[in-house]
Design a protein around this motif. Structure first.
Motif, PDB file in Angstrom:
ATOM      1  N   TYR A 133      19.990   5.331   0.542  1.00 44.70           N
ATOM      2  CA  TYR A 133      19.788   4.567   1.826  1.00 44.70           C
ATOM      3  C   TYR A 133      19.003   5.612   3.034  1.00 44.70           C
ATOM      4  CZ  TYR A 133      22.862   0.760   0.640  1.00 44.70           C
ATOM      5  OH  TYR A 133      23.415  -0.284   0.130  1.00 44.70           O
ATOM      6  N   ARG A 134      18.860   6.651   2.685  1.00 49.02           N
ATOM      7  CA  ARG A 134      17.835   7.841   3.353  1.00 49.02           C
ATOM      8  C   ARG A 134      16.499   7.541   3.451  1.00 49.02           C
ATOM      9  NH1 ARG A 134      18.324  13.739   1.785  1.00 49.02           N
ATOM     10  NH2 ARG A 134      16.858  12.681   0.005  1.00 49.02           N
ATOM     11  N   GLU A 135      15.982   7.098   4.557  1.00 51.44           N
ATOM     12  CA  GLU A 135      14.573   6.674   4.709  1.00 51.44           C
ATOM     13  C   GLU A 135      13.747   7.724   5.523  1.00 51.44           C
ATOM     14  OE1 GLU A 135      11.390   4.599   3.240  1.00 51.44           O
ATOM     15  OE2 GLU A 135      13.770   3.914   3.213  1.00 51.44           O
ATOM     16  N   GLN A 136      12.895   8.543   4.862  1.00 47.05           N
ATOM     17  CA  GLN A 136      12.240   9.540   5.513  1.00 47.05           C
ATOM     18  C   GLN A 136      10.770   9.126   6.013  1.00 47.05           C
ATOM     19  OE1 GLN A 136      11.914  12.711   2.429  1.00 47.05           O
ATOM     20  NE2 GLN A 136      14.052  13.348   2.767  1.00 47.05           N
ATOM     21  N   HIS A 137      10.622   8.795   7.435  1.00 49.36           N
ATOM     22  CA  HIS A 137       9.487   8.364   7.863  1.00 49.36           C
ATOM     23  C   HIS A 137       8.558   9.609   8.241  1.00 49.36           C
ATOM     24  CE1 HIS A 137      11.141   4.439   8.393  1.00 49.36           C
ATOM     25  NE2 HIS A 137      12.161   4.681   8.633  1.00 49.36           N
ATOM     26  N   THR A 138       8.025  10.152   7.173  1.00 45.68           N
ATOM     27  CA  THR A 138       7.223  11.152   7.273  1.00 45.68           C
ATOM     28  C   THR A 138       5.850  10.938   6.616  1.00 45.68           C
ATOM     29  OG1 THR A 138       8.096  12.354   5.475  1.00 45.68           O
ATOM     30  CG2 THR A 138       8.969  13.062   7.642  1.00 45.68           C
ATOM     31  N   LYS A 139       4.779  11.278   7.352  1.00 44.88           N
ATOM     32  CA  LYS A 139       3.469  10.997   6.724  1.00 44.88           C
ATOM     33  C   LYS A 139       3.046  11.862   5.512  1.00 44.88           C
ATOM     34  CE  LYS A 139       1.190   9.104  10.551  1.00 44.88           C
ATOM     35  NZ  LYS A 139      -0.149   9.007  11.469  1.00 44.88           N
ATOM     36  N   ALA A 140       2.602  11.731   4.553  1.00 41.50           N
ATOM     37  CA  ALA A 140       2.489  12.558   3.306  1.00 41.50           C
ATOM     38  C   ALA A 140       1.420  13.579   3.684  1.00 41.50           C
ATOM     39  CB  ALA A 140       1.934  11.626   1.964  1.00 41.50           C
ATOM     40  N   GLN A 141       1.598  14.660   3.128  1.00 42.28           N
ATOM     41  CA  GLN A 141       0.586  15.788   3.574  1.00 42.28           C
ATOM     42  C   GLN A 141      -0.233  16.016   2.516  1.00 42.28           C
ATOM     43  OE1 GLN A 141       0.901  17.367   6.506  1.00 42.28           O
ATOM     44  NE2 GLN A 141       2.685  16.112   6.926  1.00 42.28           N
ATOM     45  N   GLN A 142      -0.113  15.187   1.249  1.00 44.56           N
ATOM     46  CA  GLN A 142      -1.025  15.380   0.214  1.00 44.56           C
ATOM     47  C   GLN A 142      -2.045  14.221   0.160  1.00 44.56           C
ATOM     48  OE1 GLN A 142      -0.767  17.962  -1.318  1.00 44.56           O
ATOM     49  NE2 GLN A 142       1.288  18.819  -1.348  1.00 44.56           N
ATOM     50  N   LYS A 143      -3.402  14.467  -0.204  1.00 47.07           N
ATOM     51  CA  LYS A 143      -4.391  13.583  -0.543  1.00 47.07           C
ATOM     52  C   LYS A 143      -4.645  13.523  -1.952  1.00 47.07           C
ATOM     53  CE  LYS A 143      -9.141  12.397   0.980  1.00 47.07           C
ATOM     54  NZ  LYS A 143     -10.098  12.886   1.821  1.00 47.07           N
ATOM     55  N   TYR A 144      -4.409  12.384  -2.361  1.00 50.69           N
ATOM     56  CA  TYR A 144      -4.664  12.371  -3.935  1.00 50.69           C
ATOM     57  C   TYR A 144      -5.966  11.843  -4.355  1.00 50.69           C
ATOM     58  CZ  TYR A 144       0.370  12.599  -3.617  1.00 50.69           C
ATOM     59  OH  TYR A 144       1.658  13.047  -3.687  1.00 50.69           O
ATOM     60  N   ASN A 145      -6.551  12.408  -5.196  1.00 53.17           N
ATOM     61  CA  ASN A 145      -7.649  11.922  -5.962  1.00 53.17           C
ATOM     62  C   ASN A 145      -7.664  11.245  -7.210  1.00 53.17           C
ATOM     63  OD1 ASN A 145      -9.166  14.100  -4.039  1.00 53.17           O
ATOM     64  ND2 ASN A 145      -8.294  15.705  -5.273  1.00 53.17           N
ATOM     65  N   ILE A 146      -8.291  10.547  -7.287  1.00 54.45           N
ATOM     66  CA  ILE A 146      -8.415   9.324  -8.368  1.00 54.45           C
ATOM     67  C   ILE A 146      -8.952   9.823  -9.750  1.00 54.45           C
ATOM     68  CG2 ILE A 146      -8.819   7.168  -9.534  1.00 54.45           C
ATOM     69  CD1 ILE A 146      -8.606   6.146  -6.496  1.00 54.45           C
ATOM     70  N   PHE A 155       0.886  -6.461  -9.487  1.00 53.86           N
ATOM     71  CA  PHE A 155       0.580  -6.274  -7.952  1.00 53.86           C
ATOM     72  C   PHE A 155      -0.758  -5.553  -7.767  1.00 53.86           C
ATOM     73  CE2 PHE A 155       5.321  -7.060  -8.399  1.00 53.86           C
ATOM     74  CZ  PHE A 155       5.371  -8.297  -7.669  1.00 53.86           C
ATOM     75  N   GLY A 156      -1.363  -4.855  -8.673  1.00 51.66           N
ATOM     76  CA  GLY A 156      -2.467  -3.869  -8.697  1.00 51.66           C
ATOM     77  C   GLY A 156      -2.541  -3.122  -9.545  1.00 51.66           C
ATOM     78  N   LEU A 157      -3.477  -1.948  -9.433  1.00 53.68           N
ATOM     79  CA  LEU A 157      -3.653  -1.070 -10.550  1.00 53.68           C
ATOM     80  C   LEU A 157      -2.659  -0.101 -10.540  1.00 53.68           C
ATOM     81  CD1 LEU A 157      -7.482  -0.540  -9.527  1.00 53.68           C
ATOM     82  CD2 LEU A 157      -6.513  -1.962 -11.258  1.00 53.68           C
ATOM     83  N   VAL A 158      -2.786   1.029 -11.709  1.00 47.06           N
ATOM     84  CA  VAL A 158      -2.054   1.961 -11.833  1.00 47.06           C
ATOM     85  C   VAL A 158      -3.105   3.034 -12.169  1.00 47.06           C
ATOM     86  CG1 VAL A 158      -0.213   3.208 -13.275  1.00 47.06           C
ATOM     87  CG2 VAL A 158      -0.126   0.848 -12.811  1.00 47.06           C
ATOM     88  N   LEU A 159      -2.882   4.084 -11.275  1.00 48.60           N
ATOM     89  CA  LEU A 159      -4.147   5.052 -11.267  1.00 48.60           C
ATOM     90  C   LEU A 159      -3.446   6.498 -11.548  1.00 48.60           C
ATOM     91  CD1 LEU A 159      -5.879   4.117  -8.003  1.00 48.60           C
ATOM     92  CD2 LEU A 159      -6.313   3.615 -10.230  1.00 48.60           C
ATOM     93  N   GLU A 164      -5.392  18.513  -6.670  1.00 44.99           N
ATOM     94  CA  GLU A 164      -6.427  19.121  -6.505  1.00 44.99           C
ATOM     95  C   GLU A 164      -7.133  19.333  -8.088  1.00 44.99           C
ATOM     96  OE1 GLU A 164      -3.872  23.400  -7.156  1.00 44.99           O
ATOM     97  OE2 GLU A 164      -5.174  23.133  -5.339  1.00 44.99           O
ATOM     98  N   LYS A 165      -8.300  19.447  -8.249  1.00 48.07           N
ATOM     99  CA  LYS A 165      -8.895  19.573  -9.602  1.00 48.07           C
ATOM    100  C   LYS A 165      -8.328  20.670 -10.533  1.00 48.07           C
ATOM    101  CE  LYS A 165     -13.465  19.852 -11.859  1.00 48.07           C
ATOM    102  NZ  LYS A 165     -14.955  19.922 -11.639  1.00 48.07           N
ATOM    103  N   GLY A 166      -7.900  20.164 -11.668  1.00 48.28           N
ATOM    104  CA  GLY A 166      -7.173  21.230 -12.799  1.00 48.28           C
ATOM    105  C   GLY A 166      -5.528  21.291 -12.312  1.00 48.28           C
ATOM    106  N   GLY A 167      -4.989  20.319 -11.205  1.00 47.28           N
ATOM    107  CA  GLY A 167      -3.839  20.385 -11.000  1.00 47.28           C
ATOM    108  C   GLY A 167      -2.765  19.386 -11.783  1.00 47.28           C
ATOM    109  N   PRO A 168      -1.663  19.347 -11.215  1.00 43.53           N
ATOM    110  CA  PRO A 168      -0.836  18.444 -12.310  1.00 43.53           C
ATOM    111  C   PRO A 168      -1.213  17.064 -12.040  1.00 43.53           C
ATOM    112  CG  PRO A 168       0.629  20.042 -11.128  1.00 43.53           C
ATOM    113  CD  PRO A 168      -0.850  20.220 -10.486  1.00 43.53           C
TER     114      PRO A 168
END
Length: 378
Positions: A133-146, A155-159, A164-168
């Motif tokens: 029930y905990r809802e964390q209203h924080t904006k994600a700090q990460q920017k994901y690269n496709i 409902f859409g795509l799975v990407l 970062e390049k070479g990262g997990p």
């Protein structure tokens, strides 16, 4: 179409499920008492003044205790007023878990024996509602690269993405808000996100991050390299799974269901496509969109949904009497049959859903002629 979903009588879960920090009521300060410079003031007046000061100090302590009690009542009410209406966290300081002052997950490293495993399950069952029930209203700090597209969902795509390049690498599930609203699946998407955030088990997929914009909702999960069990079944169709291989995979499903049921969660959508395989060959139970947290007092639900070939008979009469955790054990039996015979026990050649339902309701199925007596007994 493998999915079947009908409108249910369940109440809609509010998207505002935040467990908030209670605010203490302002406690008035005691008025300062001044000492008049009176040389004729006697000992009796000084004693009277001291007694007055002591009473005010006692009143301040009582007010503080009353505020703390009110605060405790509020946090309990915030948890109880959720749709389940009966979640009570006993002997657990939810203030600390919500504010991050205490780890809200029991460490799986503590499991050394059957006794410690049961202790770990008990701890998790107490911590699970706080995470759910905990809802964390924080904006994600990460920017994901496709990196590339993994597949197409309902409902859409799975990407496939990374930070970062070479990262997990991670799997990003992109779901259109318009399609979610059109198919009336809002509460199921919210339930999936909450369940993924709350589960803490090595055989169940968990949430990495969540994002949203004006058009889509994004759920970021671990990337499982080896695909799902259904793909493995297709690739080994000629030799099929052996008795030992079938036990290996089904035993992991049993452990995952043992955890979910201890958390009072019914899964409802077991099938080979929802069992992902990691690089070590172990199962990751995925797709918690139909998972449901049941009421602790009633522990029944009334939705008619699932994949027809694997649905339990009580689901089709759910609107009358409801069902509980037993439907997961039914689907486990169907899965065990499936991995042996490569076809679900109630499958019909014409693929007609109504004929499948009729066979399920009458329990009409026959074992594959190639099955040996030992798997049949299992």
């Amino acid at each position: 179409m493998r999915e079947l979903e009908e409108a249910s009588n369940e109440g809609h879960r509010s998207s505002d499920g935040e467990v908030t920090e209670p605010t203490e009521d302002a406690i008035p300060e005691a008025e300062p008492t001044s000492m008049h410079n009176n040389p004729n003031q006697d000992a009796n007046s000084q004693a009277k003044l001291g007694a007055t000061s002591g009473r005010k100090q006692t009143e301040r302590e009582d007010n503080l205790a009353g505020a703390e009690k009110k605060s405790d009542n509020k946090i309990t009410y915030e948890i109880r007023k959720k749709p389940t209406n009966s979640i009570v966290l006993e002997n657990f300081n939810s203030h600390e878990a919500v504010n991050g002052n205490k780890d809200d997950k029991a460490p799986f490293d503590m499991v050394k024996s059957e006794a410690t495993y049961l202790e770990w399950l008990e701890l998790e069952s107490r911590l699970f509602p706080v995470r759910y029930y905990r809802e964390q209203h924080t904006k994600a700090q990460q920017k994901y690269n496709i990196v590339r597209v993994l597949g197409q969902g309902g409902f859409g795509l799975v990407l496939l993405v990374n930070v970062e390049k070479g990262g997990p690498l991670y799997a990003m599930k992109v779901m259109s808000k318009e399609k979610i609203k059109e198919k009336k699946m809002i509460k199921y998407i919210i339930g999936e996100r909450r369940a993924l955030s709350a589960v803490h088990h090595p055989l169940i997929m968990s949430l990495i991050d969540k994002l949203k914009d004006n058009s889509n909702v994004y759920i970021i999960m671990p990337f499982i390299e080896c695909g799902d069990l259904f793909r493995l079944m297709l690739s080994t169709r000629l030799k099929r799974f052996s008795y030992e291989e079938a036990k290996f995979y089904v035993a992991q499903v049993l452990l995952a269901f043992e955890y979910l049921h201890k958390m009072r969660v019914v899964y409802r959508d077991l099938k080979p496509e929802n069992l992902m395989l990691d690089r070590s060959g172990y199962v990751q139970l995925a797709d918690l969109g139909f998972a449901k947290l049941l009421d602790a007092n009633r522990e029944r639900t009334y939705s008619t949904l699932g994949t027809p070939d694997y649905m339990a008979p009580e689901i089709f009469s759910a609107k009358n009497c409801g069902y509980s955790f037993s439907v997961d054990w039914w689907t486990t039996g169907c899965l065990l049959y499936d991995v042996h015979g490569w076809i679900s026990p109630f499958h019909t050649p014409d693929g007609n859903t109504m004929n499948v339902i009729k066979k399920i309701m009458t329990s009409e199925f026959s074992f594959q002629t190639s099955l040996s007596p030992t798997p049949k007994i299992l």
